[in-house]
Design a protein around this motif. Structure first.
Motif, PDB file in Angstrom:
ATOM      1  N   THR A  41      77.677  56.823  19.784  1.00  0.00           N
ATOM      2  CA  THR A  41      77.363  57.273  18.429  1.00  0.00           C
ATOM      3  C   THR A  41      76.803  56.127  17.592  1.00  0.00           C
ATOM      4  N   ARG A  90      81.729  64.512  16.931  1.00  0.00           N
ATOM      5  CA  ARG A  90      81.042  63.603  16.000  1.00  0.00           C
ATOM      6  C   ARG A  90      79.725  63.113  16.606  1.00  0.00           C
ATOM      7  N   ARG A  94      76.123  63.755  14.901  1.00  0.00           N
ATOM      8  CA  ARG A  94      75.285  62.629  14.474  1.00  0.00           C
ATOM      9  C   ARG A  94      73.944  62.626  15.233  1.00  0.00           C
TER      10      ARG A  94
END
Length: 575
Positions: A41, A90, A94
């Motif tokens: 990420t 997440r 993202r």
């Protein structure tokens, strides 16, 4: 043109460039020496700047890691090594915010031996519902002491592991022969039985679990291996994933059996339920979820069957990956690949490197015609690093000019070579251990990424710990040594990806570009008006050649305006 042009508004996957992230080697956020999802990420902006359309993430599921996560114990959770489901959510969120789609690995040929299903099978009796999910058979011999057939594992040795000893009656006769289970890879990876409806139902549920979490597709591991020939007949050759190109893969009873296509038709129906539509009811070109086949299948006509309109969307083009660095071999690979896929209305999906093959920056540094090695050890003939990188840059320049989709493997945009001097004691590939070191294994292409030359572990983390050691050469090839540097491999990739998009090469038509020597590979690319606007030229001859157009991008320096050996260019063509 031998391949007709498409349209810029076609579905995204027909011309996407997709970047493979090997999670344990990409970026390590917690410093334990193994990459993780938070690390991926954090590095998403790098991929966005590179100019790719999506990332494919190798397995991150719950696993004992006997085969780097390709031994899955829980398909609906993240292994603690990599993070949590919240971390996965997440990451997907993202990535989408960054304009990147996310493809995850799916491993349907086998589970881990620690999967609850297999543990239940070991506890159950022969003939039980639990055992019917896998391929259990009685052994040969008076007591079943020999494997049920002579199949060999991809990772060396027998493809069978004994599950139960023979059961003897009080009078000394055999009451029940020994039972064995099939494992085409490692003994910790028992093969599922895809004739069992429960297996079908389970994987439909797994697909939906991840589709509901927002993933954009699945790369399907060993896509050509799920269905075995009825009766499991003997086959006395090694069960190589990538066999010789002059045989029909389906002759081997464990590969490319027609029944696999029923599986993928069912999966396609499931994915189509998740397709997003526009207000007028038409399919949103940006809204399809996709299936990508890892299918090492020959001939090309058989490989193309996996991407018929009601099956998978893409299949890796291993025909191109395996092509020798000779002009005729490359021309044939390109033309046969496009024609084979055109016959079923599918795009061709080009690839040069991944986590299973020697990196092409090293592979192409071996003498031309050398069979593709499974790995390279310190006492093996060593690639010429200078020649290898020069050819690798040229090969990528050719690949990214070709219409269709393309896959990049992490670090190839830096020109990272194979780690060819890994100490044997640090190697983790099961094929290395099962072969007693005879097979070097695939660890050399899986070494952690190089981000910062002067940081611990070349910026892979802040602690300096790495699950595999990096070669010294990685420091000078790190991202921070190449970013903004004219002529660097990183900037070459960024330029190729930008110009590819600007000139619509992913959906271009293609024809031979004539008037050049036989040892030069050259194609003209153009739009639906039939006019070629871009040429790609690769010089495999021993002398520089004149170029028939203005240079847009070059894989290396020119010599007085001429194209040197082992160099490729994109040129603008005048109508």
């Amino acid at each position: 043109m031998f391949h007709a042009p498409g349209r810029s508004d076609e579905a995204w996957w027909r011309h996407a460039v997709i970047y493979q992230v090997y999670p344990r080697s990409w970026a390590d956020a917690d410093g334990d020496g193994v990459g993780d999802l938070p690390g991926i990420t954090a590095r998403l902006p790098y991929l966005a700047r590179l100019g790719v359309d999506a990332l494919w993430i190798s397995p991150f599921y719950g696993s004992p890691m006997a085969d780097a996560g390709y031994d899955v114990a829980d398909y609906r959770d993240i292994d603690d090594l990599f993070g949590t489901l919240a971390d996965a959510d997440r990451l997907i969120e993202r990535a989408h915010e960054s304009g990147l789609k996310v493809i995850v690995d799916l491993v349907p040929n086998h589970t881990s031996s620690e999967h609850p299903w297999f543990q239940a099978a070991l506890e159950a009796e022969p003939g039980s519902r639990e055992r019917a999910r896998y391929i259990f058979r009685e052994g040969r011999g008076e007591r079943g002491e020999e494997p049920p057939n002579d199949w060999q594992s991809v990772f060396w040795g027998s493809a069978w592991t004994q599950a139960d000893p023979a059961v003897m009656a009080a009078d000394g006769t055999v009451e029940r022969k020994a039972q064995w289970y099939l494992d085409l890879f490692d003994s910790t990876q028992p093969d599922l039985d895809w004739t069992n409806p429960e297996v079908w139902e389970e994987f439909d549920s797994v697909l939906r679990f991840w589709l509901d979490r927002g993933v954009d597709g699945f790369r399907v591991d060993v896509a050509h291996g799920l269905v075995k020939r009825a009766g499991l007949p003997d086959w006395d050759a090694m069960a190589e994933m990538a066999g010789a190109e002059d045989i029909r893969t389906g002759d081997a009873p464990m590969w490319d059996q027609d029944g696999v296509h029923e599986v993928y038709r069912a999966w396609r129906r499931t994915l189509d339920e998740y397709t997003r539509h526009l207000p007028d009811g038409s399919v949103d070109p940006d809204g399809q979820r996709i299936l990508v086949a890892e299918a090492w299948v020959e001939p090309m006509e058989r490989a193309a069957l996996y991407v018929r309109p009601d099956e998978m969307h893409q299949a890796f083009n291993f025909h191109y990956l395996n092509a020798a660095w000779r002009a005729e071999d490359l021309r044939v690979a390109v033309e046969e690949s496009l024609r084979g896929n055109d016959a079923v209305g599918a795009p061709t999906t080009w690839v040069l490197s991944n986590h299973d093959v020697v990196r092409h920056a090293s592979r192409l540094g071996l003498p031309v015609g050398t069979p593709r090695p499974h790995g390279i050890a310190a006492d093996d003939p060593q690639p010429d690093e200078v020649v290898g990188l020069r050819r690798a840059r040229a090969a990528t320049t050719l690949m990214l000019a070709l219409p269709g989709s393309a896959y990049l493997y992490q670090g190839e945009e830096l020109g990272l070579p194979e780690h060819t001097s890994l100490p044997h004691e640090v190697r983790q590939d099961p094929s290395h251990h099962r072969s007693m070191g005879e097979d070097v294994g695939r660890d050399g292409c899986r070494v952690p990424m190089a981000w910062e030359a002067d940081a611990p572990a070349a910026g892979f983390n802040t602690t300096g710990r790495t699950w595999l050691p990096q070669p010294a050469s990685y420091a000078e090839l790190a991202v921070d040594r190449q970013e903004g540097v004219e002529g660097s491999t990183l900037e070459l990739y960024r330029t190729l990806l930008r110009v590819r998009r600007e000139r619509g090469l992913g959906w271009a038509g293609i024809a031979p570009l004539t008037g050049l020597p036989d040892d030069v590979v050259a194609f003209a690319l153009g739009g639906d008006d039939g006019v070629a606007h871009t040429g790609v030229v690769v010089n495999l001859s021993s002398s520089p050649v004149e170029l028939p157009g203005e240079v847009l991008v070059a894989s290396g320096p020119l010599e007085g305006g001429r194209l040197p050996t082992d160099t490729a260019v994109w040129i603008g063509l005048r109508p």
